[in-house]
Enzyme design. Structure first.
Site, short mmCIF file in Angstrom:
data_model
loop_
_atom_site.label_atom_id
_atom_site.label_comp_id
_atom_site.label_asym_id
_atom_site.label_seq_id
_atom_site.Cartn_x
_atom_site.Cartn_y
_atom_site.Cartn_z
N ASP A 1 -49.62 -1.42 11.47
CA ASP A 1 -49.06 -0.85 10.25
C ASP A 1 -50.18 -0.23 9.41
OD1 ASP A 1 -46.51 -1.65 10.89
OD2 ASP A 1 -46.64 -3.55 9.79
N TYR B 1 -53.55 -12.38 15.62
CA TYR B 1 -53.48 -11.89 14.25
C TYR B 1 -53.80 -13.01 13.27
CZ TYR B 1 -50.74 -8.15 16.46
OH TYR B 1 -50.31 -7.13 17.27
N ASP C 1 -43.21 -6.66 3.83
CA ASP C 1 -44.62 -6.69 3.44
C ASP C 1 -44.75 -6.18 2.01
OD1 ASP C 1 -44.35 -3.92 3.56
OD2 ASP C 1 -45.60 -3.68 5.35
N ARG D 1 -44.55 -9.25 10.48
CA ARG D 1 -43.70 -9.20 9.29
C ARG D 1 -42.41 -10.00 9.49
NH1 ARG D 1 -42.25 -3.45 8.28
NH2 ARG D 1 -42.93 -3.02 10.40
#
Length: 301
Positions: A47, A75, A89, A181
């Site tokens: 993103d 992550y 987000d 997300r």
């Protein structure tokens, strides 16, 4: 006669430590321009506000992108409790709030629900296609639609830090197609407090590590000088998850022409996908059958 591509015929991988505020495609386009490369592509979108590993393939290395895309990725992300947003987000609008805040023990107890083989619904603001249209386009137009849940392998999801009651830092290792997300959103729902991703960083992706990535500032500084070539990693790194089979120069010539070629093997089974090498350089990827590799992709190096 096809049009000849402009730029240098250069092949390999460049690992970018992507900054926030730029799209993955913009990074690829900038690097291709900076290195005057004929062809480039990346192995897994981040993103725009996310940071970390963006592995960019140049030239013939683009043929190995699927193998890096399919590899595990890790992550580190921060979940903001008490707010749900329409994008899951910080880029979106707050659509619901909660005064509930979970304890550390409640968070740790909830995490196993998101490990192993799970079903995950991607965010509505995502590139998933719905009847041929990108979900984010439909969401921007306030269309009413649903996204089907998709399978995801999550190898690990652990709590790293609890800075305060409103936030938790998590580490996740997962397979292809995972949306961090969605994990933040669904964790907030399970805990009854709502949640969204506040910060997201990809630590590693397949064989590539963020610590080894170069900055976009360095790309800008060394653009068009040829000095970026020093950061070029071998095409073969994209094939690390496949077994390597050695071949002779004669077999390499056959493989490069798209024909089966004899390979040396030990523990590869009939029908396994593998890659053939000559003097350590990739020749082709294909299926191993009775002493031969039947190529599906060949490398013109």
């Amino acid at each position: 006669m096809g049009r000849r591509r402009k730029g240098r015929n250069i092949s390999g991988w460049i690992v970018i430590d992507k900054p926030a505020g730029i799209s993955s495609n913009a990074v690829v386009n900038k690097l291709r321009w900076a290195m005057d490369a004929q062809k480039a592509g990346h192995a897994g979108t981040l993103d725009p506000e996310a940071t970390g590993v963006l592995a960019v393939a140049l030239g013939e290395a683009t043929k190995t992108v699927p193998y890096v895309t399919d590899a595990l990725k890790a992550y580190r992300f921060t979940v903001r409790f008490g707010q749900a947003t329409n994008t899951d987000d910080t880029e979106g609008e707050v659509i619901a709030t909660s005064d509930i805040r979970p304890t550390d023990e409640e968070i740790v107890a909830a995490l196993p629900q998101f490990t192993g083989d799970i079903m995950q619904v991607p965010p509505k603001f995502s590139a998933v296609k719905i009847d041929g249209e990108r979900a984010y386009k439909l969401a921007r137009d306030d269309e009413d639609f649903e996204i089907a849940a998709r399978p995801l392998w999550v190898e690990e999801l652990v709590m790293v830090e609890r800075p305060d009651a409103d936030h938790v830092v998590l580490d996740m290792t997962c397979g292809k197609g995972g949306y961090v997300r969605s994990i933040a959103r669904d964790l907030g729902v399970v805990l009854g407090c709502l949640g969204h991703v506040q910060e997201l960083r990809r630590i590693w992706s397949g064989p590539f590590d963020a610590e080894d990535g170069i900055s976009m500032e360095l790309v800008e500084k060394l653009a068009k000088t040829g000095e970026l070539d020093a950061y070029l990693r071998p095409l073969e790194m994209g094939l690390e998850d496949l077994p390597e089979l050695r071949c002779t120069a004669e077999s390499a010539a056959r493989l490069r022409n798209g024909n089966p070629g004899m390979v040396l093997t030990s523990d590869v089974e009939y029908g396994d996908e593998a890659w053939a090498s000559l003097d350590g350089k990739a020749v082709a990827v294909g299926l191993y059958k009775a002493g031969e590799l039947h190529p599906s992709r060949v490398f013109n190096l």
